[in-house]
Design a protein around this motif. Structure first.
Motif, PDB file in Angstrom:
ATOM      1  N   LYS A   1     -13.116  17.049   7.701  1.00 36.89           N
ATOM      2  CA  LYS A   1     -11.929  17.665   7.634  1.00 36.89           C
ATOM      3  C   LYS A   1     -10.980  17.076   7.332  1.00 36.89           C
ATOM      4  N   ASN A   2      -9.959  17.585   6.425  1.00 36.21           N
ATOM      5  CA  ASN A   2      -9.063  16.559   5.869  1.00 36.21           C
ATOM      6  C   ASN A   2      -7.801  17.523   5.461  1.00 36.21           C
ATOM      7  N   GLU A   3      -6.532  17.122   6.023  1.00 32.81           N
ATOM      8  CA  GLU A   3      -5.217  17.964   5.786  1.00 32.81           C
ATOM      9  C   GLU A   3      -4.337  16.939   5.223  1.00 32.81           C
ATOM     10  N   LEU A   4      -4.634  15.831   4.712  1.00 29.98           N
ATOM     11  CA  LEU A   4      -3.543  14.645   3.908  1.00 29.98           C
ATOM     12  C   LEU A   4      -2.676  15.553   3.077  1.00 29.98           C
ATOM     13  N   SER A   5      -1.583  14.813   2.934  1.00 32.65           N
ATOM     14  CA  SER A   5      -0.651  15.361   1.943  1.00 32.65           C
ATOM     15  C   SER A   5      -1.045  14.839   0.552  1.00 32.65           C
ATOM     16  N   LEU A   6      -0.213  15.217  -0.322  1.00 33.42           N
ATOM     17  CA  LEU A   6      -0.264  14.650  -1.806  1.00 33.42           C
ATOM     18  C   LEU A   6      -0.100  13.169  -1.944  1.00 33.42           C
ATOM     19  N   GLN A   7       0.870  12.580  -1.210  1.00 35.62           N
ATOM     20  CA  GLN A   7       1.061  11.301  -0.994  1.00 35.62           C
ATOM     21  C   GLN A   7      -0.035  10.183  -0.327  1.00 35.62           C
ATOM     22  N   ALA A   8      -0.382  10.858   0.686  1.00 35.17           N
ATOM     23  CA  ALA A   8      -1.461   9.990   1.625  1.00 35.17           C
ATOM     24  C   ALA A   8      -2.885  10.137   0.609  1.00 35.17           C
ATOM     25  N   GLN A   9      -2.933  11.285   0.003  1.00 28.38           N
ATOM     26  CA  GLN A   9      -4.327  11.305  -0.828  1.00 28.38           C
ATOM     27  C   GLN A   9      -4.085  10.148  -1.863  1.00 28.38           C
ATOM     28  N   ARG A  10      -3.040   9.906  -2.622  1.00 27.01           N
ATOM     29  CA  ARG A  10      -2.922   8.947  -3.541  1.00 27.01           C
ATOM     30  C   ARG A  10      -2.972   7.539  -2.948  1.00 27.01           C
ATOM     31  N   LEU A  11      -2.188   7.461  -1.838  1.00 28.57           N
ATOM     32  CA  LEU A  11      -2.398   6.084  -1.064  1.00 28.57           C
ATOM     33  C   LEU A  11      -3.836   5.728  -0.624  1.00 28.57           C
ATOM     34  N   LEU A  12      -4.419   6.689  -0.132  1.00 28.46           N
ATOM     35  CA  LEU A  12      -5.790   6.298   0.332  1.00 28.46           C
ATOM     36  C   LEU A  12      -6.688   5.877  -0.919  1.00 28.46           C
ATOM     37  N   ARG A  13      -6.634   6.311  -1.993  1.00 27.91           N
ATOM     38  CA  ARG A  13      -7.427   6.210  -3.117  1.00 27.91           C
ATOM     39  C   ARG A  13      -7.144   4.682  -3.713  1.00 27.91           C
ATOM     40  N   THR A  14      -5.807   4.664  -3.819  1.00 27.90           N
ATOM     41  CA  THR A  14      -5.282   3.468  -4.316  1.00 27.90           C
ATOM     42  C   THR A  14      -5.709   2.076  -3.458  1.00 27.90           C
ATOM     43  N   VAL A  15      -5.869   2.284  -1.885  1.00 26.47           N
ATOM     44  CA  VAL A  15      -6.232   1.035  -1.457  1.00 26.47           C
ATOM     45  C   VAL A  15      -7.882   1.138  -1.700  1.00 26.47           C
ATOM     46  N   ILE A  16      -8.559   2.156  -1.643  1.00 24.50           N
ATOM     47  CA  ILE A  16     -10.135   2.338  -1.918  1.00 24.50           C
ATOM     48  C   ILE A  16     -10.264   1.546  -3.385  1.00 24.50           C
ATOM     49  N   SER A  17      -9.423   1.771  -4.257  1.00 23.81           N
ATOM     50  CA  SER A  17      -9.706   1.265  -5.473  1.00 23.81           C
ATOM     51  C   SER A  17      -9.617  -0.224  -5.633  1.00 23.81           C
ATOM     52  N   LEU A  18      -9.050  -1.042  -4.584  1.00 17.71           N
ATOM     53  CA  LEU A  18      -8.905  -2.326  -4.410  1.00 17.71           C
ATOM     54  C   LEU A  18      -9.973  -3.022  -3.624  1.00 17.71           C
ATOM     55  N   ILE A  19     -10.747  -2.366  -2.998  1.00 19.73           N
ATOM     56  CA  ILE A  19     -11.959  -2.758  -2.177  1.00 19.73           C
ATOM     57  C   ILE A  19     -13.015  -3.279  -3.150  1.00 19.73           C
ATOM     58  N   ARG A  20     -13.659  -4.368  -2.878  1.00 16.50           N
ATOM     59  CA  ARG A  20     -14.688  -4.967  -3.662  1.00 16.50           C
ATOM     60  C   ARG A  20     -15.929  -5.425  -2.522  1.00 16.50           C
ATOM     61  N   PRO A  21     -17.010  -5.292  -3.105  1.00 18.24           N
ATOM     62  CA  PRO A  21     -18.007  -5.662  -2.151  1.00 18.24           C
ATOM     63  C   PRO A  21     -18.061  -6.923  -1.716  1.00 18.24           C
ATOM     64  N   THR A  22     -17.455  -8.086  -1.956  1.00 18.79           N
ATOM     65  CA  THR A  22     -17.347  -9.404  -1.440  1.00 18.79           C
ATOM     66  C   THR A  22     -16.281  -9.434  -0.219  1.00 18.79           C
ATOM     67  N   ASP A  23     -15.577  -8.386  -0.119  1.00 21.79           N
ATOM     68  CA  ASP A  23     -14.400  -8.512   0.873  1.00 21.79           C
ATOM     69  C   ASP A  23     -14.986  -8.644   2.312  1.00 21.79           C
ATOM     70  N   THR A  24     -14.247  -9.351   2.893  1.00 20.17           N
ATOM     71  CA  THR A  24     -14.352  -9.549   4.361  1.00 20.17           C
ATOM     72  C   THR A  24     -13.737  -8.804   5.239  1.00 20.17           C
ATOM     73  N   PRO A  25     -14.149  -8.577   6.436  1.00 20.86           N
ATOM     74  CA  PRO A  25     -13.184  -7.711   7.513  1.00 20.86           C
ATOM     75  C   PRO A  25     -11.932  -8.381   7.761  1.00 20.86           C
ATOM     76  N   GLY A  26     -10.670  -7.673   7.527  1.00 22.41           N
ATOM     77  CA  GLY A  26      -9.411  -8.173   7.824  1.00 22.41           C
ATOM     78  C   GLY A  26      -8.592  -8.529   6.772  1.00 22.41           C
ATOM     79  N   LYS A  27      -9.536  -8.159   5.538  1.00 23.77           N
ATOM     80  CA  LYS A  27      -8.518  -8.563   4.387  1.00 23.77           C
ATOM     81  C   LYS A  27      -7.497  -7.680   4.410  1.00 23.77           C
ATOM     82  N   ILE A  28      -6.409  -8.165   3.706  1.00 25.16           N
ATOM     83  CA  ILE A  28      -5.060  -7.354   3.657  1.00 25.16           C
ATOM     84  C   ILE A  28      -5.202  -6.978   2.070  1.00 25.16           C
ATOM     85  N   TYR A  29      -5.118  -5.745   1.653  1.00 27.17           N
ATOM     86  CA  TYR A  29      -4.976  -5.386   0.286  1.00 27.17           C
ATOM     87  C   TYR A  29      -3.400  -4.999   0.016  1.00 27.17           C
TER      88      TYR A  29
END
Length: 231
Positions: free
Chosen positions: A47-75
């Motif tokens: 279930k999801n009730e995120l605002s327009l800006q929250a939806q954008r920010l979430l996918r922006t951060v997800i787009s920066l994730i790479r398979p080699t990233d380690t826990p704790g990485k700051i994007y």
């Protein structure tokens, strides 16, 4: 199923001029429309009730994730690049802080027996740089190499917050096919979008939810050619 329950039949297909909507993993170091957004099925179904800006920010951060990233990485990404990507004018900082607050709030994901977590753990904006810590529990799921992906540019023109959820869901339903048709009850949509008690009349629900989503999904321009035809 009750006889009077509203059912919406959804028919969609790839835009033949834009069949490369599922991108392969790319090593993109800066915020760009080419950044690959990974789809995590359990998050899409939650279930999801995120605002327009929250939806954008979430996918922006997800787009920066790479398979080699380690826990704790700051994007990190550039604030002006973010504003330019989505055409945001005015108080970009306050928009991001408001969106981040929504992403820090716990959500319940249908994983195994289900558990509650948040998308991000903290955000810091200094000068023109945004720094975000993604939730370490979710990071492995978004790093999976077999997940579906699409370029960030595909969703940059969305103006309705609900469209993001539908788009991810439709990509999952489409899979490796060129087209598909399926049904969703209006009651399911209301529950999924956290709209219980809102727009009780179908005509209002269609006007406030379905029509804006279809307008977003079927929008075309030279900058955002997009890739789905949804009916």
């Amino acid at each position: 199923m009750m006889q009077d329950e509203e059912i919406l039949t959804i028919d969609m297909e790839l835009d033949p001029e834009s069949e490369e909507f599922v991108s392969s993993d790319k090593s993109v170091s800066t915020l760009s429309g080419d950044n690959p957004v990974t789809i995590y099925e359990s998050a899409v179904l939650s279930k999801n009730e995120l605002s327009l800006q929250a939806q954008r920010l979430l996918r922006t951060v997800i787009s920066l994730i790479r398979p080699t990233d380690t826990p704790g990485k700051i994007y990190t990404f550039n604030l002006s690049e973010y504003a330019s990507l989505y055409g945001i004018k005015g108080k970009v900082n306050s928009n991001l802080i408001s969106a981040a607050k929504a992403l820090i709030v716990p959500i319940e994901l249908p994983i195994d027996d289900g558990y509650a977590t948040s998308y991000i753990s903290k955000i810091h904006i200094k000068d023109n740089e945004v720094m975000i810590a993604f939730n370490e529990d979710l990071l492995p799921y978004y790093k999976a190499l077999n997940n579906k992906q699409y370029p960030l540019i595909n969703i940059k023109q969305f103006e309705c917050s609900y469209t993001f959820q539908f788009y991810d869901y439709f990509i999952l339903k489409l899979g490796n096919k060129d087209s598909c048709e399926f049904e969703m009850t209006i009651d399911y949509m209301r529950d999924w979008l956290c709209l219980e008690g809102k727009y009780p009349m179908y005509a209002n629900f269609k006007k406030r939810v379905i029509e804006p989503v279809l307008k977003d999904l079927n929008f075309r321009s030279e900058e955002t050619p997009f890739n789905l035809d949804v009916k």
